[in-house]
Design a protein around this motif. Structure first.
Motif, short mmCIF file in Angstrom:
data_model
loop_
_atom_site.label_atom_id
_atom_site.label_comp_id
_atom_site.label_asym_id
_atom_site.label_seq_id
_atom_site.Cartn_x
_atom_site.Cartn_y
_atom_site.Cartn_z
N LYS A 73 0.83 -1.20 0.00
CA LYS A 73 0.00 0.00 0.00
C LYS A 73 0.87 1.25 0.00
CE LYS A 73 -3.80 2.29 2.42
NZ LYS A 73 -4.71 2.26 3.60
N LYS A 74 0.50 2.19 -0.87
CA LYS A 74 1.27 3.42 -1.01
C LYS A 74 0.42 4.60 -0.57
CE LYS A 74 4.13 5.86 -4.42
NZ LYS A 74 4.61 5.83 -5.82
N ALA A 75 0.79 5.24 0.52
CA ALA A 75 -0.01 6.34 1.04
C ALA A 75 0.75 7.66 1.08
CB ALA A 75 -0.52 6.01 2.43
N ARG A 76 2.07 7.58 1.23
CA ARG A 76 2.87 8.80 1.34
C ARG A 76 4.19 8.60 0.62
NH1 ARG A 76 2.37 6.30 6.15
NH2 ARG A 76 0.73 7.75 6.74
N GLU A 77 4.97 9.66 0.47
CA GLU A 77 6.23 9.54 -0.24
C GLU A 77 7.18 8.63 0.52
OE1 GLU A 77 8.24 13.25 -0.74
OE2 GLU A 77 8.52 13.59 1.40
N SER A 78 8.01 7.90 -0.23
CA SER A 78 8.93 6.96 0.37
C SER A 78 10.07 7.70 1.06
CB SER A 78 9.49 6.02 -0.69
OG SER A 78 10.34 6.74 -1.58
N LEU A 79 10.86 6.94 1.82
CA LEU A 79 12.02 7.53 2.49
C LEU A 79 13.03 8.02 1.46
CD1 LEU A 79 12.90 7.98 5.41
CD2 LEU A 79 14.19 5.84 5.30
N ASP A 80 13.13 7.31 0.34
CA ASP A 80 14.02 7.74 -0.74
C ASP A 80 13.65 9.15 -1.21
OD1 ASP A 80 13.54 4.83 -0.68
OD2 ASP A 80 15.12 4.74 -2.21
N ASP A 81 12.35 9.39 -1.42
CA ASP A 81 11.90 10.68 -1.93
C ASP A 81 12.07 11.79 -0.90
OD1 ASP A 81 11.12 9.58 -4.37
OD2 ASP A 81 9.17 9.00 -3.58
N SER A 82 11.90 11.46 0.38
CA SER A 82 11.98 12.49 1.41
C SER A 82 13.43 12.83 1.78
CB SER A 82 11.23 12.04 2.66
OG SER A 82 11.81 10.89 3.23
N MET A 83 14.35 11.87 1.56
CA MET A 83 15.74 12.10 1.97
C MET A 83 16.66 12.52 0.84
SD MET A 83 16.45 9.06 4.74
CE MET A 83 18.08 9.72 5.09
N PHE A 84 16.24 12.30 -0.42
CA PHE A 84 17.11 12.59 -1.55
C PHE A 84 16.39 13.47 -2.57
CE2 PHE A 84 18.55 8.52 0.13
CZ PHE A 84 19.91 8.74 0.29
N ALA A 85 17.16 14.36 -3.22
CA ALA A 85 16.64 15.20 -4.29
C ALA A 85 17.21 14.71 -5.62
CB ALA A 85 17.03 16.66 -4.06
N VAL A 86 16.48 14.95 -6.69
CA VAL A 86 16.95 14.54 -8.02
C VAL A 86 18.17 15.37 -8.40
CG1 VAL A 86 16.36 14.42 -10.47
CG2 VAL A 86 14.65 13.84 -8.74
#
Length: 419
Positions: A385-398
């Motif tokens: 289940k996907k409800a919020r942004e992953s840790l990858d998205d919250s800790m890293f920027a493109v």
């Protein structure tokens, strides 16, 4: 042994969950980055799209939220019509609508919203319009399930719904009723504010990360909660004491010289788990790649040579990988579709054992996760289940150089290219 490690500094709060000193969950929050899931808004319908059976609703965010027709129909299955009406018969542009966020905005997509409201408490999830009672399947005793269901029927009013959570096992009627009354009061406050407010406006927000973890994860199965902020620690002790004197005694203030995340190896384990290539103890390794649509995990034997039996070597690596994959999905909070390319196994028994091992590991995950099965190409399909942004998205920027591809042009291939 289960531990919760809390680091607080200025406006940053980070919470780590350890099982036998192994990092299994990690959450970070700043006040400006409060999560939206669980928040209740009074929104205004902007567009109604009958062809998609959906509507876009302005709830005051940068992008309009998405509302599907199923989230407008009654929450109780018995009240859902056999033929769904057109969404244009249910809502119209300009209409004000009370909604709750179920999924955070991702990339170009707005938040997902519903009219099936739920307010989680310590022991109960309150659903003001659901009109049914549910009991957690993780409570194994049928006698206890029956007792809890009877309590739920006593404390709810007609039309109200609630779900008894796993932690409510063996709790008293008084404790459950007290929890339920708090949530009912919160919901009544939402309705009163909605009557007095225009749209769009925020009416209710889920508690912060520390309060949520204490509410959902700090049970009698947790041996200790360690926090490095004495002030917030004392506040937390007083709050938890209202629920349980015993649990309050398991909260300890960290006063060591080292950073609390260093002392408990949280940083070390987090750094390793967030890499694209994650090593297994045996010498094998995993490679994780994320795309817009799904996450792909490749399993390799790496340095592990095993025994003279290649099938046994492959099975050992795959079994260890299954445990690690379940941990990484939970730790990095990866949701959606996941495809795992395990090393090919010729034995059907081994394939079944690897699948069973995944299912067993997923039971520890508080987010719904399923091993769907093997595809025709021999890949293991998993959904989470996907409800919020992953840790990858919250800790890293493109990366602003490669744009997220991990590659930059080779100069000789583009001789006239200007940087």
């Amino acid at each position: 042994m289960k531990q919760i490690i809390v680091h607080c500094r200025d406006s940053l709060t980070q919470v780590a969950l350890l099982e036998d000193r192994v990092l299994t969950e990690f959450y970070a929050e700043r006040p400006a980055e409060k999560q939206l899931v669980g928040s209740v808004y009074n929104g205004k319908v902007v567009n109604v799209l009958p062809g998609m059976q959906a509507a876009f609703v302005d709830i005051g965010l940068e992008k309009n939220a998405f509302l599907y027709v199923d989230d407008l129909l009654p929450a109780h299955l018995e009240k859902i019509p056999s033929v769904k009406p057109s969404i244009s018969d249910l809502v119209r542009p300009g209409q004000e609508l009370l909604v709750q966020v179920t999924k955070e905005p991702f990339g170009s997509k707005g938040a997902r919203i519903t009219t099936h409201f739920s307010l989680p408490g310590r022991w109960i999830v309150f659903m003001p319009n659901a009109d049914y009672v549910g009991v957690s399947r993780k409570i194994g005793s049928e006698q206890e399930r029956s007792r809890l269901k009877d309590i739920a029927e006593k404390i709810r009013k007609p039309g109200e719904g609630l779900i008894i959570r796993t932690v409510a096992e063996n709790e008293t009627l008084e404790a459950l009723e007290r929890d339920f009354n708090v949530m009912r009061s919160d919901w009544n406050n939402v309705l009163r504010r909605a009557e007095k407010s225009g749209a769009p406006v925020l009416l209710y927000r889920e508690p912060g990360v520390l309060d949520r973890v204490v509410r959902d994860a700090f049970t009698d199965r947790v041996d200790e909660l360690i926090i490095d902020d004495p002030v917030r620690g004392e506040v937390l002790v007083n709050r938890v004491r209202e629920m349980s004197e015993e649990l309050a005694g398991r909260i300890h203030i960290y006063r060591g010289r080292e950073h609390v995340q260093v002392a408990y190896r949280v940083r070390e384990q987090l750094d390793k788990a967030m890499k694209r290539k994650v090593w297994l103890k045996s010498g094998g390794y995993l490679v994780l790649d994320r795309t817009e649509a799904l996450t792909v995990i490749d399993v390799n034997t790496g340095k592990f040579t095993g025994t003279d039996d290649p099938e046994a070597t492959v099975f050992t690596t795959n079994a260890e990988a299954a445990d690690e994959i379940a941990r990484l999905l939970r730790l990095r909070d990866i949701g959606g579709i996941v495809l795992v390319d395990f090393i090919d196994m010729t034995s059907d028994k081994h394939r079944a054992e690897v699948a069973a091992r995944l299912e067993e590991a997923f039971r520890k995950d508080r987010t719904k996760t399923f091993a769907v099965g093997w595809t025709k190409l021999g890949l293991m399909e998993i959904t989470r289940k996907k409800a919020r942004e992953s840790l990858d998205d919250s800790m890293f920027a493109v990366c602003n150089v490669c744009g997220g591809t991990g590659k930059v042009p080779v100069e000789r291939s583009f001789p006239n290219r200007r940087r």
